[in-house]
Design a protein around this motif. Structure first.
Motif, PDB file in Angstrom:
ATOM      1  N   SER A  29      62.644  17.212  37.343  1.00 57.47           N
ATOM      2  CA  SER A  29      63.684  16.180  37.346  1.00 57.47           C
ATOM      3  C   SER A  29      63.735  15.411  38.664  1.00 57.47           C
ATOM      4  CB  SER A  29      65.051  16.805  37.062  1.00 57.47           C
ATOM      5  OG  SER A  29      65.478  17.604  38.164  1.00 57.47           O
ATOM      6  N   ASP A  69      61.767  22.908  35.431  1.00 58.17           N
ATOM      7  CA  ASP A  69      62.492  21.731  34.940  1.00 58.17           C
ATOM      8  C   ASP A  69      63.319  21.081  36.043  1.00 58.17           C
ATOM      9  OD1 ASP A  69      61.421  21.974  32.443  1.00 58.17           O
ATOM     10  OD2 ASP A  69      63.157  22.973  31.549  1.00 58.17           O
ATOM     11  N   GLU A 118      57.206  21.041  24.635  1.00 59.48           N
ATOM     12  CA  GLU A 118      57.520  20.124  25.719  1.00 59.48           C
ATOM     13  C   GLU A 118      56.268  19.705  26.469  1.00 59.48           C
ATOM     14  OE1 GLU A 118      60.576  21.973  28.099  1.00 59.48           O
ATOM     15  OE2 GLU A 118      61.494  22.817  26.309  1.00 59.48           O
TER      16      GLU A 118
END
Length: 910
Positions: free
Chosen positions: A429, A425, A456
């Motif tokens: 980002s 993650d 997700e």
């Protein structure tokens, strides 16, 4: 016998207890575990040395090693060094080379060590010593937890010394834990007499009173007093902290001597004279003179041609005194030296990690390579290295993306799923390229599965994101999404993703995407109950990806009633040295025995699987073994046992929480029904039946569920529930044409729900070809009762007698008692109902047939491995049988088992 030791000041109690363990092993032939726990310098090593000497003079072979910080990232190093100890090591050089090559498969590695020890020990007792256990590597720690259990019936004593708080292991041979505490002041005074030649004066006693009973600190104080006297000086005021005392000892040393000490403390292990010369860059003459002075000062000692600190506290204190900059430079020098010497990356990695500065791309590359090597053998260490590698680089640094992607893969493979998702993650980002995003998502897919965060990835797949990817990236993302979606989405949707991924993988030649897609299609087929397709998918994977999917192939064969083929595979891998210890063998055999109603063997298999799963952290397998035990307890009419097993189940955090939760709900529903609460069972299970045909779960297609569900619905008076069970059974038959069990169950449940005796007769005819004894007993039960109700007494009784025999043979006591009740109400009495006694708890008659086979083989001198090859099962399953045999026969060693076996032979037992 073990003799009384020479006096060790203040430690005669622990030494006596340790020697008692050795005496017990000599007397009984049974293994034991002895753990010494206490702070650094408290005297554990002195006790270990005394026990080692006494053991050697009493006929024990001794294998010993001292844990070192530098070996923490060398898988199995500590236990392998112990087994190479002494003039006649337990492991030959060729065996060491072979076993060292197995560290990437810990179950096989441990099995081979167990086999070697079993063969070497025989009737000669062995003492395995590991001092400073807190420093040893992860795999060696696993070995000293697992091997004592597997070798409990052999005269092997494990002596472990550690600074960590210790507790006796819950399983395995008898264990003794000794907490080595501070020495009283009077004992320290006696040590003072030993070293000073006279009682310590008041000033010295005051100094000794400040070392908190630590004998190592006390000796340092006393040696300082001796040196002061030799110089004709009064004893200096020595601080309580050892570090301050050490500074005084270092003060007279030259800069060259201090540099050598600092180098050696950073290296973290003993070094030869040549290594120290190479590391320092000084001439041999300079190093020789410097070393002589350090040894003379009592700081270093020669240990088997290497130089080592006399005590870990000295090394640790020297290291702690280094400034951060100096420490980094010395680690860099050690890393360069070790790399030049060709040392394994896992040995070099700690130095690289300690020396690296932010942005060091080469260091990050080396660390992630080391992490990849350790992912399976040392998962915790691998995870630390992967995170360290990723943490060195920022998004703008060279290699950040590739190092990060590999770190996510390592973390997922090491089952550090939360950390894998966190790193993924963080990278996502900061990424803008769709292909790079897809690459990270494909690596994180397995971790998202394990952490229950599959949605997700699926949502990203649904968003249209995949349309902006290269062909290869799209293939991997589609395949990963399909795998993640199994259980979350309807089967037809994710099947489309997997099929498209397979086509794209073929187009680009991407083997990773092809394997992911094949795996997803196999899981989808399993969840849809299409077992022939699932078998074909996993067999195709075996051809391209090796044996990684062999277990899935075995399960598919079992679901198709092709038990002979499944057994041939299980027997072949059980007899192969390389795979015999893998959990695959015990797990596959457990389900084989369960489906074929070999109750006792299934219980042994489940216990073996649970032990192996706990050894290696595989909670998915433990959950399935728990499912087997719960099912057998339900069949045995033991609700308390089921509740206890469900409580254990609640403690698991399985790799697939959805499957764990669904099966737990099913078990709770059947428990409610067994307790006479069918209405509550129906309400609990109704949502499961509604969703049963959507392709999200495999449980509806597990043979035997449907008739049980139908009975619950009928007893509760819920027509929809019972009819839904019939619908599920009919769909199972349609999806598995030609399989007698599925075809017969569909007719069975239909006849049960509709009351159609003709359908039940048809089912009984079809199920006569099913290899599943309980399935055959269940149709005989239901058809027999239906015939009795219609007045066909003779035919009904014949079928019910058959049902009772089938249930009884399978250990389904609750169902057998139900049939007996029906027959009793019909006025039937059978002699075998009262004559057939339950198996006793103790003695030869308490052994199951499988346990008798194992007992005869082990009692005649066979090793576990030899017995396993003779019986076509895994060595660990033999070990489970042996532990049960020992308990039932109340014996503690193989010698005692041999005596019992001779008694049986003399009594006429074949």
């Amino acid at each position: 016998m073990v003799t009384s030791p020479s006096v060790l000041r203040g430690r005669s109690g622990p030494v006596a207890e340790a020697l008692a363990v050795l005496r017990r092993t000599l007397r009984t032939g049974q293994g034991g575990v002895l753990v010494l726990s206490g702070e650094a310098g408290i005297g554990k090593t002195a006790i270990v040395s005394t026990v080692r000497r006494e053991a050697a003079t009493s006929g024990f072979r001794v294998a010993a090693v001292k844990g070192l910080t530098a070996e923490r990232l060398s898988p199995g190093a500590a236990v392998l060094l112990a087994l190479r100890f002494g003039p006649v090591p337990l492991l030959t050089p060729d065996e060491l080379k072979y076993v060292s090559g197995l560290v990437d498969s810990p179950p096989v590695f441990l099995d081979q060590l167990a086999s070697v020890l079993e063969e070497r020990v025989g009737r000669t007792p062995l003492l395995v010593v590991i001092d400073d256990l807190q420093w040893v590597d992860h795999l060696s720690r696993t070995a000293v937890r697992v091997l004592p259990q597997r070798l409990a019936a052999h005269p092997v004593v494990w002596l472990l010394a550690t600074r960590e708080r210790a507790e006796a292991p819950a399983e395995g041979p008898p264990a003794t834990v000794l907490d080595v505490g501070p020495l009283p002041d009077e004992t320290l005074a006696e040590i003072g007499v030993d070293l000073l030649g006279e009682p310590p004066d008041e000033r010295t006693r005051g100094l000794l009173g400040r070392v908190a009973g630590n004998p190592f600190y006390a000796v340092q104080v006393l040696e300082a007093v001796v040196r002061a006297r030799e110089r004709g000086e009064a004893a200096a005021r020595i601080p309580a902290e050892f570090l301050s005392a050490l500074r005084r000892r270092l003060a007279p040393l030259s800069e060259t001597q201090l540099a050598l000490l600092r180098l050696l403390s950073t290296l973290g292990r003993p070094a030869t004279f040549g290594e120290l010369t190479e590391l320092s860059g000084e001439s041999s003459a300079v190093v020789s003179a410097a070393v002589a002075g350090i040894v003379g000062a009592g700081l270093l000692a020669y240990e088997e041609s290497t130089l080592a600190f006399r005590h870990d506290l000295v090394r640790e204190s020297v290291y702690e005194e280094l400034s951060p900059g100096t420490r980094r430079r010395l680690h860099e020098r050690c890393a360069e030296f070790l790399l030049a010497e060709g040392a394994p990356l896992l040995v070099v990695a700690p130095h690289v990690r300690a020396a690296a500065t932010p942005g060091a791309a080469d260091a990050a590359e080396l660390l992630v390579r080391a992490a990849e090597l350790a992912a399976y053998s040392m998962p915790d260490s691998a995870a630390e290295l992967a995170v360290a590698a990723f943490s060195l680089l920022g998004a703008k640094d060279r290699g950040w993306y590739q190092v990060g992607r590999r770190a996510v893969r390592v973390l997922a493979n090491a089952q550090h799923s939360d950390e894998a998702v966190r790193v993924a993650d963080l990278m996502l980002s900061r990424l803008g390229s769709p292909d790079e995003i897809a690459g990270i998502e494909s690596e994180a897919a397995r971790a998202r599965w394990m952490t229950g965060r599959r949605r997700e990835l699926i949502e990203r797949m649904k968003s249209g994101f995949a349309g902006r990817l290269s062909v290869s990236s799209r293939a991997r993302l589609l395949a990963s999404s399909a795998l993640a979606g199994a259980g979350e989405e309807r089967g037809e949707k994710i099947r489309g993703w997997a099929e498209e991924a397979r086509e794209l993988a073929a187009e680009t030649g991407d083997r990773t995407a092809a394997e992911l897609a094949g795996h997803a299609l196999g899981i989808i087929a399993l969840n849809e109950g299409r077992h022939a397709e699932s078998l074909a998918r996993f067999r195709a994977l075996r051809e391209s990806a090796g044996d990684a999917y062999l277990l899935s192939e075995i399960i598919a064969l079992q679901l198709l009633d092709r038990f002979e083929e499944a057994q041939r595979i299980l027997t072949s891998i059980a007899s192969a040295v390389e795979t015999a210890a893998l959990p695959t063998v015990a797990y596959g055999q457990m389900w084989q025995d369960f489906h074929l109603s070999r109750r006792d063997d299934a219980i042994v298999g489940a216990r073996t699987v649970i032990a192996e799963a706990r050894d290696f952290g595989n909670e998915s397998m433990e959950a399935d073994a728990n499912l087997v035990l719960c099912s057998l307890a339900l069949a045995d009419g033991d609700p308390d046992g089921v509740r206890a097993l469900l409580a254990e189940r609640e403690q698991l955090k399985s790799a697939d929480d959805r499957v764990l939760a669904e099966n737990t709900v099913l078990l709770r529903g059947f428990l409610l029904a067994a307790e006479g609460r069918p209405g509550e069972a129906v309400e609990l299970l109704r949502p499961k039946l509604r969703a049963a045909l959507d392709g999200r779960a495999y449980w509806p297609w597990w043979p035997g569920w449907a008739p049980s569900l139908a009975r619950v619905g009928l007893v509760a008076g819920d027509t929809w529930f019972a009819s839904r069970a019939a619908e599920i059974a009919a769909e199972g038959a349609a999806r598995n044409p030609g399989v007698a069990t599925f075809k017969g169950l569909a007719r069975h449940v239909d006849g049960l729900v509709t009351g159609d005796v003709a359908a039940l007769r048809d089912a009984e005819r079809i199920l006569a070809k099913s290899p599943r004894p309980v399935v055959r007993a269940a149709i005989a039960d239901d058809l027999g009762q239906a015939l009795l109700r219609q007045g066909h007494r003779e035919d009904g009784i014949v079928l019910l007698d058959r049902a009772w025999a089938g249930y009884t043979g399978a250990g389904h006591s609750a169902a057998a008692d139900g049939v007996r009740g029906v027959l009793s109400r019909a006025g039937v009495r059978r002699r075998e109902w009262t004559v057939r006694a339950s198996r006793p708890d103790l003695g030869w008659d308490a052994l199951t047939p499988a346990e008798r086979k194992v007992a005869r083989l082990i009692g005649t001198g066979m090793t576990n491995r030899a017995a396993a090859q003779e019986l076509g099962i895994s060595p660990n399953t033999v070990g489970t049988h042996v532990r049960s045999v020992f308990t039932k026969l109340d014996v503690r060693s193989r010698v005692q088992l041999s005596n019992v076996l001779h008694g049986q032979v003399s009594d006429g037992e074949a």
